[in-house]
Structure formats: C-alpha cells, structure tokens
Design a protein around this motif. Structure first.
Motif, mmCIF file in Angstrom:
data_model
loop_
_atom_site.group_PDB
_atom_site.id
_atom_site.type_symbol
_atom_site.label_atom_id
_atom_site.label_comp_id
_atom_site.label_asym_id
_atom_site.label_seq_id
_atom_site.Cartn_x
_atom_site.Cartn_y
_atom_site.Cartn_z
ATOM 1 N N GLY A 4 0.712 -0.953 -0.131
ATOM 2 C CA GLY A 4 -0.105 0.019 0.039
ATOM 3 C C GLY A 4 0.881 1.169 -0.026
ATOM 4 O O GLY A 4 1.814 1.218 0.718
ATOM 5 N N LEU A 5 0.364 2.315 -0.547
ATOM 6 C CA LEU A 5 1.149 3.726 -0.600
ATOM 7 C C LEU A 5 1.481 4.141 0.782
ATOM 8 O O LEU A 5 0.434 4.354 1.523
ATOM 9 N N GLY A 6 2.781 4.552 1.036
ATOM 10 C CA GLY A 6 2.970 4.869 2.301
ATOM 11 C C GLY A 6 3.263 4.111 3.326
ATOM 12 O O GLY A 6 3.300 4.158 4.438
ATOM 13 N N GLN A 7 2.841 2.442 3.105
ATOM 14 C CA GLN A 7 3.105 1.653 4.110
ATOM 15 C C GLN A 7 4.209 0.587 4.204
ATOM 16 O O GLN A 7 4.439 -0.102 4.701
ATOM 17 N N GLY A 8 5.179 1.064 3.053
ATOM 18 C CA GLY A 8 6.297 0.172 2.817
ATOM 19 C C GLY A 8 7.377 0.932 3.556
ATOM 20 O O GLY A 8 7.417 1.926 3.999
ATOM 21 N N HIS A 9 8.827 0.272 2.889
ATOM 22 C CA HIS A 9 10.027 1.137 3.159
ATOM 23 C C HIS A 9 10.880 1.109 2.049
ATOM 24 O O HIS A 9 11.923 0.641 2.262
ATOM 25 N N PRO A 10 10.429 1.866 0.941
ATOM 26 C CA PRO A 10 11.246 2.072 -0.289
ATOM 27 C C PRO A 10 12.668 2.640 0.023
ATOM 28 O O PRO A 10 13.514 2.581 -0.773
ATOM 29 N N GLU A 11 12.435 3.550 1.040
ATOM 30 C CA GLU A 11 13.527 4.482 1.219
ATOM 31 C C GLU A 11 14.787 3.736 1.669
ATOM 32 O O GLU A 11 15.782 4.296 1.658
ATOM 33 N N LEU A 12 14.642 2.404 2.061
ATOM 34 C CA LEU A 12 15.767 1.802 2.524
ATOM 35 C C LEU A 12 16.902 1.400 1.389
ATOM 36 O O LEU A 12 17.891 1.038 1.563
ATOM 37 N N THR A 13 16.156 1.595 0.055
ATOM 38 C CA THR A 13 17.025 1.271 -0.975
ATOM 39 C C THR A 13 17.909 2.507 -1.400
ATOM 40 O O THR A 13 17.106 3.490 -1.733
ATOM 41 N N TYR A 14 19.116 2.609 -1.684
ATOM 42 C CA TYR A 14 19.758 3.690 -2.228
ATOM 43 C C TYR A 14 19.002 4.129 -3.504
ATOM 44 O O TYR A 14 18.705 3.386 -4.558
ATOM 45 N N PHE A 15 18.988 5.724 -3.799
ATOM 46 C CA PHE A 15 18.381 6.190 -5.151
ATOM 47 C C PHE A 15 16.870 5.503 -5.142
ATOM 48 O O PHE A 15 16.841 5.114 -6.300
ATOM 49 N N ALA A 16 16.115 5.412 -4.168
ATOM 50 C CA ALA A 16 14.855 4.789 -4.252
ATOM 51 C C ALA A 16 13.935 5.952 -5.074
ATOM 52 O O ALA A 16 12.978 5.382 -5.623
ATOM 53 N N ASN A 17 14.256 7.282 -5.353
ATOM 54 C CA ASN A 17 13.222 7.963 -6.004
ATOM 55 C C ASN A 17 14.016 8.370 -7.422
ATOM 56 O O ASN A 17 13.358 8.988 -8.147
ATOM 57 N N SER A 18 14.830 7.464 -7.894
ATOM 58 C CA SER A 18 15.472 7.761 -9.158
ATOM 59 C C SER A 18 15.746 6.418 -9.862
ATOM 60 O O SER A 18 15.128 5.811 -10.501
ATOM 61 N N ASP A 19 17.065 6.160 -9.756
ATOM 62 C CA ASP A 19 17.449 4.994 -10.414
ATOM 63 C C ASP A 19 16.514 3.722 -9.846
ATOM 64 O O ASP A 19 16.368 2.594 -10.757
#
Length: 452
Positions: free
Chosen positions: A313-328
């Motif tokens: 669900g949007l906002g309920q995971g942890h994508p920020e743990l991956t480097y460059f999560a908003n780009s590459d």
C-alpha cells in the motif's frame, strides 16, 4: 493508397476525459500517501495537486489550438506516469533523512511541459527538422562528449555522464538521444536502399556489402567511446541499440541485428576485461548478495519481494531503505508498495506509449516521419527494458532513469520533448489533406515549399 480528405474527429474531447481520469488517479494516490503516513491530507495537496493539473490542462489546450488531430492517448498516459512519479517521490520525501525532491520535480514537470508546448508551437511540421540533419547529428555527438570536458564534467557513482555549470547539474545524453534519433532517421531514409543490398551469404545469412558497413562501424566505435571513457553502459547500449533497431526497420535485414549484437557483445566483453567498474556490475548481476559489494540490488529485490502480488500500500512500505529509491530504483519502490499487479500496470502504460508511437510511424505519410516516430518509440522501449531489466537482474544494472517516473530534470525534459515530437507527427498523419495548413513539403520530402 490515397489519404481521405473528409473531416475526421480530432478526439480532443476523448483526450480531455482521459486526462481527468489520469489526474484523478494521481490526486487519489497523493491523498492516500498522506492519510497512510500522517492520517491527514498532505499540507500541499491543493497547491501541488492543483499545479500539476494546471500544467497538464494547459498542454491539452495547446494541442486543441496547434495540433488538433494529434494522438488523444499519449498525453493522458504521460500525465498519469509523471503524476505517479511525483507521488512516489513525495512518499520517499516523507521518510526520515530523505531530501525534499517532490517540489523540484513539479517545477521540472512544468519546465518540461513548457518545452514540449514550445515545440508544438514552433515546429508546425516535423519534416522541417530534416533541414538540420547534420547540425542535429553533430550537436548530439558533442553533447555525448561534454561530460569528458575538464571543469564541468563530473564522475558520479562510477559514471562520468553529468555536467555541472554554476551549481546546476544536467545529463546531456538525455537530450543527445533525441538529436541523434533525428539524425539517424534522416540518414536512413536517404540510404536505406543501398543498405538493403546483399553482398554475400554466410551460412545462409544474407550479409550487407562491405562498403555499406561504415555507418554501423562508426556507431559502434562511438558507443564504445561512451562505454570506455564515460563508464556509462546504459547510454552506450541505448545509443548503439537505437541505431541497429532503426537500421533493421529501414532495411528489413535481420543480418544487421546479428552484426550489431555481435559487435556490441564483443565491445562489452573487452570493456569487462579492462575496467573494474564493469566487472563489479557483472558480479552484482550474478550474485547481488555477495559480501563486500554494494547491496543496492539486493535491497531492491527484497523490497519487491515484500510487496508481493498487491503491495504493502502507498505509504506503508519502506522503499527509502534502497539507495536512490526515487531515481534509479523507483521501479522497486513501486513494486514494494503497489505489488506485482501495480508494477505490471505501469509497464503496460509504457507499452501503450510505444504502441501509439509505432502506430504513428505506420500512419505517417512521409519516410522521415515513419523513421523518426519508430526511432523515438524504440528508444523508449529500450530505456524501459534496460532500467527494469537492471533492477530485476535480467541484465546488469546500467544506471539509466525510468522515463517520467524517476526524479531528475534532464530525463523529464527529454522525454516530454519526445512525446511532443510524437504528437506533432501524429497530428500530421491524422490530419485530412485539405486541412494541412499553409506549409507543405515537396514530394521528395527533402525541401520545405511555402505556399500561400
């Protein structure tokens, strides 16, 4: 086959309805992120959401005025992808320690859309671009080489693909791919007959004449130059693959694909033997969990695995743990929070862009338009394949950005311009001949003739 001169529907109202749906999906997703993380609507919901809606509807009005017969599906799809990219970038911004990149991405969206609208206004006929074939080609190759210049070129994350001027960073290869595609399209329209001739057969495979091998060898050497001196496997693959793909479309000779693939594999193997940077990329591809190497791919894979079929669900995971999560690595970010179903839906949207681009090429009334639309659609295909293939371990990671989704101004600007060119070509292809306007081209498609 004659082109009908009867009035055709412009389908602009269809585009407007699809735009409303796309903007609504983006706004719902944006609200969902705020509600999931802070139990309230984002504080900038109306400003950021309203600004995004205004940008897209201004583009729609420009098409109504200057390109009434343009493809009605492209703009809504791009709006949805760009909007979802803004939502995910904003979602990652909310994680502790993350940069506030969403407002900057919205600004770049406005700049990119404005550039696309300017192209619609100032290029009333795509065939005019053929006037500047060699200028575009030269400018494209110069842009590819600018990161090598001392003082402005920057080596970031192992690849020298950026230039920095006055604190402003830019990736010139994004613009170069458009200029080089225009050059390739014009060149291949002029020489496709000669390139289609067969020299001799080897194991039943018809090979081109030796004298016609020059262009592909030049493209191969240039792509190797990007690979060796800039350590940029993604741009090298995109550049050379684009030329080989367009060469096959122009000549319908499978031998060109085999020759091109063989040349690229040979060049990549030599680069692998010579440069430690490529050896590390291949090692991560073979075993992303190998100790002592970057765990970026491993974290992206684990994030997508955590998303499962339908996502956290949007906002309920942890994508920020991956480097460059908003780009590459924005594709794994979507994979985690939207799941396999959501990720497949995004890939289908890219497939629709490519399908509409290829349809535009088929419908175009001139050879240059056919080649240009096909080349731009193929460049989108190749870039998405390289990005998605890299983060899912289908191929080694290359570092390219995902069109319209990833944070980054140069990528966003280039891809909006690509869409504008496709819209311009589709407008000419669908427009009745009696409504072509004051500017037409001669029958040999090489010279603009002004009629009053």
């Amino acid at each position: 086959m004659s082109v009908p001169t009867t009035a055709l529907k412009t389908r602009r109202n269809t585009e407007l309805v699809l735009l409303l749906v796309a903007v609504a999906i983006v706004l719902v997703a944006y609200a969902n992120v705020g509600l999931a993380i802070n139990n309230s609507l984002p504080v900038d919901f109306y400003t950021l959401g309203g600004g995004f809606a205004v940008v897209t509807f201004v583009f729609h009005l420009a098409l109504r005025w200057k390109a009434a017969y343009a493809d009605p599906v492209l703009l809504p799809i791009v709006t949805l992808l760009n909007g979802l990219g803004l939502v995910m970038i904003h979602r990652i911004d909310l994680a502790p320690g993350s940069p506030n990149a969403a407002p900057k991405q919205l600004m770049w969206t406005a700049v990119a859309a404005a550039a696309a609208v300017a192209l619609i206004f100032f290029v009333p006929d795509h065939r005019r671009l053929r006037r500047y074939t060699f200028i575009f080609g030269l400018a494209g190759f110069i842009l590819l080489l600018t990161p090598l210049l001392p003082g402005i070129g920057r080596n970031i994350n192992g690849s020298r693909v950026w230039i920095v001027v006055g604190g402003f960073s830019f990736q010139p290869s994004e613009i170069a791919k458009i200029l080089i595609t225009i050059f390739f399209a014009s060149y291949l329209v002029q020489t496709r007959d000669a390139l289609s001739l067969v020299g001799r057969r080897v194991l039943g495979l018809p090979l081109p004449r030796a004298r016609d091998m020059g262009p592909i060898l030049i493209a191969w050497i240039a792509s190797l130059g990007v690979l060796v001196f800039e350590s940029d496997l993604g741009t090298s693959l995109l550049f050379f693959g684009l030329f080989v793909g367009m060469l096959y479309v122009a000549t319908e000779r499978r031998s060109w694909i085999i020759i091109g693939l063989g040349l690229f594999l040979a060049g990549a193997y030599v680069a692998y033997l010579l440069f430690a940077h490529f050896q590390e990329r291949v090692s991560l591809w073979l075993d992303p969990f190998q100790p002592g190497l970057s765990d970026q791919i491993a974290k992206g894979l684990m994030g997508m695995a955590a998303g499962g079929m339908f996502g956290t669900g949007l906002g309920q995971g942890h994508p920020e743990l991956t480097y460059f999560a908003n780009s590459d690595f924005i594709i794994p970010s979507f994979g985690e929070e939207l799941g396999l179903v959501g990720l497949c839906a995004i890939i289908v949207l890219y497939g629709l862009i490519v399908e509409r681009g290829l349809r535009t090429g088929v419908a175009s009334r001139d050879g240059f338009g056919k080649m240009l639309a096909t080349g731009l659609a193929f460049s989108m295909t190749l870039q998405v394949f390289v990005v998605v293939g890299g983060v899912t371990r289908v191929i080694p990671l290359t570092g390219l950005t995902t069109p319209f989704l990833s944070a980054g101004g140069s990528s966003l600007l280039a891809n909006w311009v690509i869409i504008a060119i496709l819209l311009r070509i589709s407008d000419h292809a669908r427009r009745p001949t009696s409504d072509d306007g004051p500017d037409t081209l001669s029958t040999d498609d090489t010279q603009v003739v002004k009629t009053k």
